[in-house]
Design a protein around this motif. Structure first.
Motif, PDB file in Angstrom:
ATOM      1  N   PHE A  40      81.621   7.858  19.713  1.00  0.00           N
ATOM      2  CA  PHE A  40      81.454   6.436  19.997  1.00  0.00           C
ATOM      3  C   PHE A  40      79.991   6.025  19.961  1.00  0.00           C
ATOM      4  CE2 PHE A  40      80.813   2.831  22.858  1.00  0.00           C
ATOM      5  CZ  PHE A  40      81.749   1.939  22.377  1.00  0.00           C
ATOM      6  N   ASN A  45      79.016   4.638  14.126  1.00  0.00           N
ATOM      7  CA  ASN A  45      80.063   3.917  14.851  1.00  0.00           C
ATOM      8  C   ASN A  45      79.558   2.566  15.344  1.00  0.00           C
ATOM      9  OD1 ASN A  45      82.837   3.988  16.018  1.00  0.00           O
ATOM     10  ND2 ASN A  45      81.698   3.740  17.921  1.00  0.00           N
ATOM     11  N   THR A  48      79.933   0.334  12.561  1.00  0.00           N
ATOM     12  CA  THR A  48      81.337  -0.064  12.400  1.00  0.00           C
ATOM     13  C   THR A  48      81.684  -1.208  13.346  1.00  0.00           C
ATOM     14  OG1 THR A  48      81.987   2.167  11.725  1.00  0.00           O
ATOM     15  CG2 THR A  48      83.725   0.726  12.554  1.00  0.00           C
ATOM     16  N   ASP A 285      87.420  -0.682  18.583  1.00  0.00           N
ATOM     17  CA  ASP A 285      86.878   0.565  18.062  1.00  0.00           C
ATOM     18  C   ASP A 285      87.212   1.744  18.982  1.00  0.00           C
ATOM     19  OD1 ASP A 285      84.875   1.962  16.165  1.00  0.00           O
ATOM     20  OD2 ASP A 285      84.049   2.388  18.142  1.00  0.00           O
ATOM     21  N   LEU A 289      89.148   5.346  18.173  1.00  0.00           N
ATOM     22  CA  LEU A 289      88.555   6.664  18.390  1.00  0.00           C
ATOM     23  C   LEU A 289      89.368   7.525  19.338  1.00  0.00           C
ATOM     24  CD1 LEU A 289      84.751   5.793  18.647  1.00  0.00           C
ATOM     25  CD2 LEU A 289      85.953   6.846  16.733  1.00  0.00           C
TER      26      LEU A 289
END
Length: 324
Positions: A40, A45, A48, A285, A289
């Protein structure tokens, strides 16, 4: 005691500054997923998450201005979809790309002007006006694209700075937040916008041109949505007639509401929309994950919107008490 005084100060800050409460929630969510979700905290990430939230922020800023006026734009997501194809029609005619971007954003702003004129001249609810416009724009997107994706511009410095550079879309979103926050909090236009939403009768009696304020904010919302669509399409590398639409619009509105903007008008915060979008991006997100079913995101989103509205009402009462 110093510790108690600090707690009181922090508590007053959370009450008086609505952005602080959503910031605390964002930090808590980030810490939770950093502990439970592998990767994370990686740079990739974070990039993202930026790709998720940038369009929501850009459209959400425009929706905040309209919501403060007591209005809403349900067509913004389809302006987001159509504007890139307007851009390609200009470039296909030989127009330089930068000028084509400017012209395409101006055309998207005209959609907002039309929405505003229909709402103000015929006294139709903005919900109905923009709902009809949403269906119209969806059809126009499919006609303009033949229901097929088109390649986005990729060569030269203009695409680089308008979407292809790694963080460019987020940078544009943050610049828009800064400009619109200043517009809302430091200009007469911002004060008038809040007055129109909180007390339209009083605003009219004080000489504020209510209809003009509404039309300008409709144009701002559509223009920002169109610009966001261009940025996102260039970043992805193609203009897709299925991109944007209702999902993007609702996430933008959700960002505004979760961030502390009242649906009934009169108050709102640009920074809150930024933080609301960030919270949604972190949760979305983080679910990916940690392997949580993506469908659960909609459940969390629904709960978050209702909780945000309840919290806004409660904090509004507390602010009035603290103010007294």
């Amino acid at each position: 005691m110093p510790g108690k005084d600090l707690a009181v100060t922090v508590g007053r800050g959370l009450i008086l500054r609505r952005e602080l409460s959503i910031l605390v929630v964002c930090i808590a969510a980030g810490v939770y997923f950093a502990v439970t979700g592998s990767g994370f905290t990686s740079t990739d990430n974070f990039h993202t998450i930026a790709q998720y939230v940038a369009p929501w922020i850009i459209i959400g800023v425009g929706e905040v201005m309209l919501l403060i006026c007591g209005q809403i734009d349900l067509s913004a997501g389809f302006v987001f979809t159509l504007t890139p194809f307007i851009l390609t029609s200009f470039t296909d005619d030989g127009m330089p790309l930068l000028l084509a971007i400017v012209c395409a954003v101006l055309v998207s702003s005209l959609v907002g002007v039309v929405n505003g004129l229909i709402h103000t001249v015929f006294n139709l609810a903005s919900f109905i006006v923009t709902l009809g416009m949403a269906f119209f724009l969806e059809g126009m997107s499919l006609i303009a694209s033949d229901a097929q994706p088109e390649a986005a511009p990729a060569g030269g410095w203009v695409p680089h700075w308008f979407g292809l550079a790694r963080w460019s879309e987020l940078i544009w979103a943050l610049l828009i937040v800064a400009v619109m926050q200043a517009l809302l909090t430091t200009t007469r236009f911002g004060v008038n916008t809040q007055a129109v939403g909180s007390n339209p009768t009083g605003a009219a009696e004080s000489g504020i041109r209510i209809n003009r304020i509404k039309i300008v904010n409709f144009a701002l919302c559509s223009g920002l949505a169109g610009f966001g669509g261009i940025l996102d399409g260039i970043r992805v590398g193609s203009f897709d007639p299925t991109n944007g639409g209702n999902e993007t619009m609702f996430l933008a509105v959700a960002s505004a509401v979760i961030g502390g903007t009242a649906l009934l008008g009169g108050s709102g915060t640009i920074l809150g929309a930024l933080l609301g979008a960030l919270l949604l991006g972190i949760v979305y997100d983080g679910f990916n994950l940690t392997g949580v079913n993506a469908n659960a995101f909609d459940v969390v989103l629904g709960i978050a919107i209702i909780a945000a509205m309840l919290l806004n009402v409660y904090l509004g009462t507390l602010r009035r008490r603290v103010g007294r």
